[in-house]
Design a protein around this motif. Structure first.
Motif, PDB file in Angstrom:
ATOM      1  N   GLU A  93       0.815  -1.218   0.000  1.00 26.90           N
ATOM      2  CA  GLU A  93       0.000   0.000   0.000  1.00 26.90           C
ATOM      3  C   GLU A  93       0.843   1.261   0.000  1.00 26.90           C
ATOM      4  OE1 GLU A  93      -3.591   0.097   2.283  1.00 26.90           O
ATOM      5  OE2 GLU A  93      -3.339  -2.003   2.850  1.00 26.90           O
ATOM      6  N   THR A  94       2.150   1.127   0.305  1.00 23.90           N
ATOM      7  CA  THR A  94       3.026   2.297   0.298  1.00 23.90           C
ATOM      8  C   THR A  94       4.085   2.233  -0.791  1.00 23.90           C
ATOM      9  OG1 THR A  94       4.543   1.286   1.903  1.00 23.90           O
ATOM     10  CG2 THR A  94       2.731   2.630   2.769  1.00 23.90           C
ATOM     11  N   ARG A  95       4.324   1.036  -1.346  1.00 24.63           N
ATOM     12  CA  ARG A  95       5.324   0.922  -2.398  1.00 24.63           C
ATOM     13  C   ARG A  95       5.125  -0.380  -3.167  1.00 24.63           C
ATOM     14  NH1 ARG A  95      10.128   2.224  -1.176  1.00 24.63           N
ATOM     15  NH2 ARG A  95       9.578   3.259   0.775  1.00 24.63           N
ATOM     16  N   LEU A  96       5.657  -0.389  -4.385  1.00 27.82           N
ATOM     17  CA  LEU A  96       5.671  -1.582  -5.227  1.00 27.82           C
ATOM     18  C   LEU A  96       7.117  -2.060  -5.291  1.00 27.82           C
ATOM     19  CD1 LEU A  96       4.268  -3.472  -7.355  1.00 27.82           C
ATOM     20  CD2 LEU A  96       4.903  -1.761  -9.068  1.00 27.82           C
ATOM     21  N   ARG A  97       7.342  -3.318  -4.927  1.00 30.13           N
ATOM     22  CA  ARG A  97       8.691  -3.879  -4.945  1.00 30.13           C
ATOM     23  C   ARG A  97       8.703  -5.090  -5.863  1.00 30.13           C
ATOM     24  NH1 ARG A  97       9.540  -4.554   0.275  1.00 30.13           N
ATOM     25  NH2 ARG A  97      10.898  -2.744   0.579  1.00 30.13           N
ATOM     26  N   ILE A  98       9.656  -5.131  -6.793  1.00 32.47           N
ATOM     27  CA  ILE A  98       9.792  -6.239  -7.740  1.00 32.47           C
ATOM     28  C   ILE A  98      11.236  -6.721  -7.689  1.00 32.47           C
ATOM     29  CG2 ILE A  98       9.620  -6.950 -10.170  1.00 32.47           C
ATOM     30  CD1 ILE A  98       7.597  -4.656 -10.545  1.00 32.47           C
ATOM     31  N   GLU A  99      11.424  -8.041  -7.513  1.00 35.16           N
ATOM     32  CA  GLU A  99      12.772  -8.602  -7.424  1.00 35.16           C
ATOM     33  C   GLU A  99      12.898  -9.806  -8.339  1.00 35.16           C
ATOM     34  OE1 GLU A  99      14.589  -8.831  -3.433  1.00 35.16           O
ATOM     35  OE2 GLU A  99      12.715  -7.980  -2.684  1.00 35.16           O
ATOM     36  N   LEU A 100      14.082  -9.941  -8.930  1.00 36.76           N
ATOM     37  CA  LEU A 100      14.435 -11.089  -9.757  1.00 36.76           C
ATOM     38  C   LEU A 100      15.376 -11.980  -8.959  1.00 36.76           C
ATOM     39  CD1 LEU A 100      14.633 -12.571 -12.577  1.00 36.76           C
ATOM     40  CD2 LEU A 100      16.605 -11.081 -13.031  1.00 36.76           C
ATOM     41  N   PHE A 101      15.076 -13.287  -8.925  1.00 38.51           N
ATOM     42  CA  PHE A 101      15.871 -14.249  -8.173  1.00 38.51           C
ATOM     43  C   PHE A 101      16.315 -15.390  -9.087  1.00 38.51           C
ATOM     44  CE2 PHE A 101      12.605 -12.514  -5.339  1.00 38.51           C
ATOM     45  CZ  PHE A 101      13.336 -12.097  -4.242  1.00 38.51           C
TER      46      PHE A 101
END
Length: 434
Positions: A93-101
């Motif tokens: 609700e405060t940020r969008l986080r996207i990670e590649l693993f």
């Protein structure tokens, strides 16, 4: 017909056996062939055949050797980390986080975007996700064809419908949003790359149970404390999300952002906590939770600094302390309901706000639990902070396609099929055309 059924069952059994070996190597490896048999219940011959296949497919590799008593050294095996890649997405609700693993969940690239989710058009959120996926793939030097899947953690209830996951996010204004179908159209990934959408508390819970403070427990509750609050209940090792934040803790109480009155979230979520501080005379630097977005994190940090000053010469802000102590009691009562209902071995508190509040706040919560919980289960529960930090939802989201990969025995997913009508319907439709 019987032969076909029999063949299918043999293939299913082989898939299950491959999955058992992959899970053992993933969670307990490096491991030798000799140890895989007792650990999986498979015969030495089956282990040898299946491992040979997995090595040939570049899913498993040798990882050195260890001496054995009176015999030849034992060759250790492990999963090949770069045999596949995963993406985890935390729609917070405060940020969008996207990670590649990679397959070992080593982070290769990330993108973070401040976001006020409530009122943000869903198609724009999908666009942010598509852009972020493209960016982490480019940064990590990974082709989209190498992805095993994309996992997404979201606020709200997620229903698995025929056309994909649908999100019912009442507190953020998402009314039956067909998020999976929308992402398929927007992201334009290869058809074999699956999208796995689930509640953010569930993905947090799975991450903590697989890799964090929940390891070894069969019955646990993992609490996500962010702008709102949610929970994942783990019974017998199986996680599922529950809308814990919308249990009533105060009859005729404060109006919750879901529309109901007296919800736990109306008192204990970061948004409500900051609103109550402001109503009591506190002065958040950003003007309070009404600004939403990443400002909530800044304001909560300021509130904690006011209540628990680092300088011993500075007096604590009495208003901030009073609001935090009242919040701790509401949380203690809310956790007591979970304790009485599920009798968990452990309760883990995570989420960005939960981690900011930290051990000091959790000690106060512990003091209130005995007032509201039955003595027998309350005395046996271990209440602690989660171990995986603010990325836990993203890591947990990546475990969704990873679990599906294991369930397939390490085989690639089949391309998504377009539903076809029975032949007779197509024929009749063609006859009806002018």
């Amino acid at each position: 017909m019987a032969a076909r059924r029999s063949g299918r069952k043999v293939q299913d059994l082989r898939t299950e056996n491959r999955a058992a070996i992959l899970r053992e190597l993933y969670f307990e490896g490096p491991t030798s062939r000799q140890e895989l048999g007792p650990a999986t219940g498979l015969s030495a011959g089956s282990v040898s055949t299946l491992v040979a296949d997995l090595v040939a497919e570049n899913l498993v590799q040798e990882a050195g050797s260890i001496e054995s008593e009176g015999g030849r050294p034992r060759i250790l095996l492990r999963i090949v980390p770069r045999s596949g890649y995963l993406i985890g997405v935390d729609v917070g609700e405060t940020r969008l986080r996207i990670e590649l693993f990679d397959l070992a969940l080593a982070e290769l690239a990330r993108v973070e975007t401040p976001l006020e989710l409530k009122g943000h058009p869903v198609d724009l959120v999908a666009g942010h996700i598509a852009d972020g996926i493209g960016e982490v793939l480019a940064t990590g030097g990974v082709a989209a064809e190498q992805l095993l899947g994309v996992g997404i953690g979201v606020p709200g209830i997620v229903a698995q419908e025929a056309d994909g996951a649908v999100v019912h996010g009442q507190t953020i204004g998402w009314d039956a949003v067909p998020l999976e179908a929308l992402l398929r159209r927007t992201c334009q990934l290869p058809s074999h790359v699956g999208f796995f959408v689930d509640n953010g508390a569930m993905t947090l819970g799975q991450a903590e149970m697989w890799f964090g403070a929940g390891r070894g427990a069969k019955d646990a509750v993992v609490v996500l404390f962010g702008s709102g609050v949610g929970a994942c209940v783990v019974a017998g090792g199986a996680p599922r999300s529950v809308e814990w934040g919308h249990l009533t803790v105060h009859v005729q109480g404060r109006r919750c952002r879901c529309g109901a009155v007296g919800c736990l979230e109306a008192y204990a979520g970061a948004e409500a906590l900051l609103e109550r501080w402001q109503e009591a005379g506190g002065r958040p630097p950003g003007g309070g939770a009404s600004l939403g977005g990443a400002q909530e994190e800044v304001d909560l940090t300021s509130m904690l600094a006011a209540a628990y000053p680092a300088d011993d010469a500075q007096r604590p802000d009495a208003t901030a302390v009073a609001v935090l102590e009242e919040t701790a009691e509401y949380l203690g009562a809310g956790l007591s309901g979970l304790i009485n209902l599920f009798r968990p071995e452990r309760i883990l508190v995570g989420g960005w706000a939960g981690l900011q509040l930290g051990d000091r706040f959790l000690d106060t919560v512990r003091q209130h639990v005995p007032k509201y919980a039955l003595a027998y289960p309350a005395e046996r529960v271990d209440l602690r902070l989660g171990r995986l930090g603010p990325d836990a939802v993203t890591v947990g989201a990546a475990t969704l396609p990873l679990a599906a990969f294991f369930a397939r025995g390490g085989r690639s997913a089949a391309p998504a099929r377009v539903a076809e009508r029975p032949a007779w319907q197509t024929t009749l439709r063609q006859r009806a055309l002018p």
